[in-house]
Design a protein around this motif. Structure first.
Motif, PDB file in Angstrom:
ATOM      1  N   THR A 141     -36.681  70.082 -28.406  1.00 56.31           N
ATOM      2  CA  THR A 141     -36.318  71.491 -28.283  1.00 56.31           C
ATOM      3  C   THR A 141     -37.031  72.313 -29.356  1.00 56.31           C
ATOM      4  O   THR A 141     -37.546  71.771 -30.330  1.00 56.31           O
ATOM      5  N   PRO A 142     -37.053  73.649 -29.209  1.00 61.19           N
ATOM      6  CA  PRO A 142     -37.831  74.483 -30.131  1.00 61.19           C
ATOM      7  C   PRO A 142     -37.189  74.675 -31.510  1.00 61.19           C
ATOM      8  O   PRO A 142     -36.044  74.282 -31.763  1.00 61.19           O
ATOM      9  N   GLU A 143     -37.948  75.321 -32.372  1.00 60.51           N
ATOM     10  CA  GLU A 143     -37.414  75.848 -33.625  1.00 60.51           C
ATOM     11  C   GLU A 143     -36.309  76.849 -33.301  1.00 60.51           C
ATOM     12  O   GLU A 143     -36.299  77.472 -32.229  1.00 60.51           O
ATOM     13  N   VAL A 144     -35.391  77.030 -34.228  1.00 58.36           N
ATOM     14  CA  VAL A 144     -34.254  77.957 -34.113  1.00 58.36           C
ATOM     15  C   VAL A 144     -33.617  77.901 -32.722  1.00 58.36           C
ATOM     16  O   VAL A 144     -33.392  78.922 -32.075  1.00 58.36           O
ATOM     17  N   SER A 145     -33.301  76.686 -32.289  1.00 55.99           N
ATOM     18  CA  SER A 145     -32.707  76.513 -30.968  1.00 55.99           C
ATOM     19  C   SER A 145     -31.309  77.114 -30.866  1.00 55.99           C
ATOM     20  O   SER A 145     -30.856  77.445 -29.770  1.00 55.99           O
ATOM     21  N   GLY A 146     -30.615  77.239 -31.979  1.00 54.57           N
ATOM     22  CA  GLY A 146     -29.234  77.705 -31.929  1.00 54.57           C
ATOM     23  C   GLY A 146     -29.046  79.182 -32.131  1.00 54.57           C
ATOM     24  O   GLY A 146     -27.990  79.741 -31.763  1.00 54.57           O
ATOM     25  N   LEU A 147     -30.053  79.874 -32.705  1.00 50.59           N
ATOM     26  CA  LEU A 147     -29.883  81.289 -33.035  1.00 50.59           C
ATOM     27  C   LEU A 147     -31.245  81.915 -33.288  1.00 50.59           C
ATOM     28  O   LEU A 147     -31.993  81.442 -34.139  1.00 50.59           O
ATOM     29  N   VAL A 148     -31.553  82.966 -32.553  1.00 51.83           N
ATOM     30  CA  VAL A 148     -32.770  83.758 -32.793  1.00 51.83           C
ATOM     31  C   VAL A 148     -32.311  85.172 -33.078  1.00 51.83           C
ATOM     32  O   VAL A 148     -31.930  85.915 -32.161  1.00 51.83           O
ATOM     33  N   ASP A 149     -32.320  85.544 -34.355  1.00 50.59           N
ATOM     34  CA  ASP A 149     -31.775  86.848 -34.739  1.00 50.59           C
ATOM     35  C   ASP A 149     -32.401  87.315 -36.049  1.00 50.59           C
ATOM     36  O   ASP A 149     -32.141  86.734 -37.111  1.00 50.59           O
ATOM     37  N   ARG A 150     -33.207  88.365 -35.985  1.00 50.69           N
ATOM     38  CA  ARG A 150     -33.850  88.911 -37.190  1.00 50.69           C
ATOM     39  C   ARG A 150     -32.898  89.766 -38.018  1.00 50.69           C
ATOM     40  O   ARG A 150     -33.213  90.105 -39.156  1.00 50.69           O
ATOM     41  N   ASP A 151     -31.761  90.157 -37.467  1.00 51.11           N
ATOM     42  CA  ASP A 151     -30.782  90.971 -38.197  1.00 51.11           C
ATOM     43  C   ASP A 151     -30.011  90.047 -39.133  1.00 51.11           C
ATOM     44  O   ASP A 151     -29.123  89.295 -38.710  1.00 51.11           O
ATOM     45  N   ARG A 152     -30.339  90.100 -40.425  1.00 48.14           N
ATOM     46  CA  ARG A 152     -29.747  89.146 -41.368  1.00 48.14           C
ATOM     47  C   ARG A 152     -28.242  89.274 -41.475  1.00 48.14           C
ATOM     48  O   ARG A 152     -27.522  88.274 -41.577  1.00 48.14           O
ATOM     49  N   GLY A 153     -27.750  90.490 -41.445  1.00 48.26           N
ATOM     50  CA  GLY A 153     -26.323  90.684 -41.549  1.00 48.26           C
ATOM     51  C   GLY A 153     -25.579  90.100 -40.359  1.00 48.26           C
ATOM     52  O   GLY A 153     -24.564  89.413 -40.508  1.00 48.26           O
ATOM     53  N   ARG A 154     -26.076  90.371 -39.166  1.00 44.43           N
ATOM     54  CA  ARG A 154     -25.448  89.847 -37.959  1.00 44.43           C
ATOM     55  C   ARG A 154     -25.590  88.329 -37.871  1.00 44.43           C
ATOM     56  O   ARG A 154     -24.660  87.618 -37.499  1.00 44.43           O
ATOM     57  N   ALA A 155     -26.779  87.836 -38.236  1.00 44.79           N
ATOM     58  CA  ALA A 155     -27.032  86.401 -38.158  1.00 44.79           C
ATOM     59  C   ALA A 155     -26.148  85.622 -39.129  1.00 44.79           C
ATOM     60  O   ALA A 155     -25.729  84.498 -38.832  1.00 44.79           O
ATOM     61  N   ALA A 156     -25.871  86.216 -40.289  1.00 44.20           N
ATOM     62  CA  ALA A 156     -25.129  85.492 -41.335  1.00 44.20           C
ATOM     63  C   ALA A 156     -23.793  84.977 -40.826  1.00 44.20           C
ATOM     64  O   ALA A 156     -23.335  83.895 -41.213  1.00 44.20           O
ATOM     65  N   ALA A 157     -23.164  85.732 -39.944  1.00 43.30           N
ATOM     66  CA  ALA A 157     -21.853  85.321 -39.431  1.00 43.30           C
ATOM     67  C   ALA A 157     -21.949  84.099 -38.525  1.00 43.30           C
ATOM     68  O   ALA A 157     -20.940  83.433 -38.274  1.00 43.30           O
ATOM     69  N   ASN A 158     -23.151  83.814 -38.029  1.00 42.25           N
ATOM     70  CA  ASN A 158     -23.339  82.708 -37.094  1.00 42.25           C
ATOM     71  C   ASN A 158     -24.035  81.503 -37.715  1.00 42.25           C
ATOM     72  O   ASN A 158     -24.327  80.538 -37.004  1.00 42.25           O
ATOM     73  N   ILE A 159     -24.310  81.551 -39.009  1.00 47.43           N
ATOM     74  CA  ILE A 159     -24.952  80.424 -39.677  1.00 47.43           C
ATOM     75  C   ILE A 159     -23.876  79.615 -40.400  1.00 47.43           C
ATOM     76  O   ILE A 159     -23.212  80.130 -41.300  1.00 47.43           O
ATOM     77  N   GLN A 160     -23.719  78.368 -39.983  1.00 48.92           N
ATOM     78  CA  GLN A 160     -22.624  77.533 -40.452  1.00 48.92           C
ATOM     79  C   GLN A 160     -23.140  76.336 -41.242  1.00 48.92           C
ATOM     80  O   GLN A 160     -24.313  75.982 -41.170  1.00 48.92           O
ATOM     81  N   ALA A 161     -22.247  75.721 -41.979  1.00 50.50           N
ATOM     82  CA  ALA A 161     -22.535  74.397 -42.523  1.00 50.50           C
ATOM     83  C   ALA A 161     -22.687  73.424 -41.362  1.00 50.50           C
ATOM     84  O   ALA A 161     -22.126  73.630 -40.279  1.00 50.50           O
TER      85      ALA A 161
END
Length: 273
Positions: free
Chosen positions: A38-58
């Motif tokens: 599968t590709p790079e960043v398969s779980g989330l493609v989002d350049r908006d750092r603030g919005r993306a931060a809520a979806n980046i997990q351990a």
């Protein structure tokens, strides 16, 4: 050995991306593949750092990773999950790839070594180092398709990495990517073919494609290249699952005809005159 590649147009919702990934695992198994890439960043493609931060997990809390591991086990299929954006134990972020076996166990983790900090003639500007921490090591892992050397996207421009991977007995090099369109048009095919020829390895490059929800555009053209530099699969720009058959006998023949790996020597000291 048959492998499958997922070319995807990832978006800003991890749940939707997870659904695409789990369906691809089912499709790859139905197509008699031994492994899915599968590709790079398969779980989330989002350049908006603030919005993306809520979806980046351990790792332990990442729902996309859990879904892929579950589907890999359910379908008894190995998966190279090209990368996910994850929160490290120290709180920093990493662009991390995973090799998952057919029981759902994680065999290997790899954090992207080279971070994409560039200003393109198109006006695009990227500063991955402003968000992510680079990895510190390379890895080769045994898989049903052979010893696999893993990398991620911008790593492609650093041939010393692939020399190290092939020196460590890799016969397949994986380059999951979210290549920009300008750099893809100019360099994608030639760089992947060069890495395959230099290392006498198969190169498997699953890619993001199209215009994404966050506004970025990626090049697509997921490729499989054989050790002679011939393109076995080019998926163009449409999302979907593609298949390629890897001929190990061809690889042995190429390495016998041009034994460049055996001829490698340490680079001597270079004098600047």
């Amino acid at each position: 050995m048959r492998i499958a590649l997922l070319q995807m147009n990832g978006g800003i919702e991890p749940a939707a991306n997870a659904a695409t990934l789990t369906q691809a695992i089912a499709d790859a198994k139905a197509g008699s593949a031994a492994m899915l890439f599968t590709p790079e960043v398969s779980g989330l493609v989002d350049r908006d750092r603030g919005r993306a931060a809520a979806n980046i997990q351990a790792e332990r809390d990442d729902p996309v990773l859990a879904a892929v591991r579950g589907a890999a086990a359910a379908h008894r299929l190995w998966v190279h999950l090209g990368s996910l954006l994850v929160r490290r134990d120290d709180g920093k972020l990493a662009n991390r790839g995973f090799v998952i076996d057919d029981t759902g166990a994680i065999r290997v983790r790899y954090d992207k070594l080279h971070l994409f900090d560039v200003d393109l003639p198109s006006g695009e500007s990227w500063r991955e180092s402003a968000t992510y921490t680079a990895g510190e090591g390379a890895v080769v892992v045994d898989t049903p398709a052979g010893p696999l050397g893993v990398s991620i996207c911008y790593d492609l421009r650093f041939p010393d990495l692939y020399r190290a991977l092939s020196d460590a007995s890799a016969t397949i090099l994986s380059v999951p990517a979210a290549f920009t369109r300008p750099t893809g048009v100019a360099h994608w095919h030639v760089l992947l073919r060069a890495r395959a020829i230099e290392a006498a390895c198969f190169v498997v490059a699953a890619a993001q494609t199209g215009v994404h929800e966050d506004g970025r555009a990626t090049y697509g053209h997921s490729l499989v290249v054989d050790p002679w530099g011939e393109v076995l699969l080019d998926m163009g720009e449409a999302p979907g699952v593609g298949f390629a058959d890897l001929n190990v006998a061809l690889q042995n023949d190429v390495r016998a005809r041009i034994p460049a790996l055996r001829h490698r020597r340490p680079i001597p000291r270079v004098e600047r005159l």
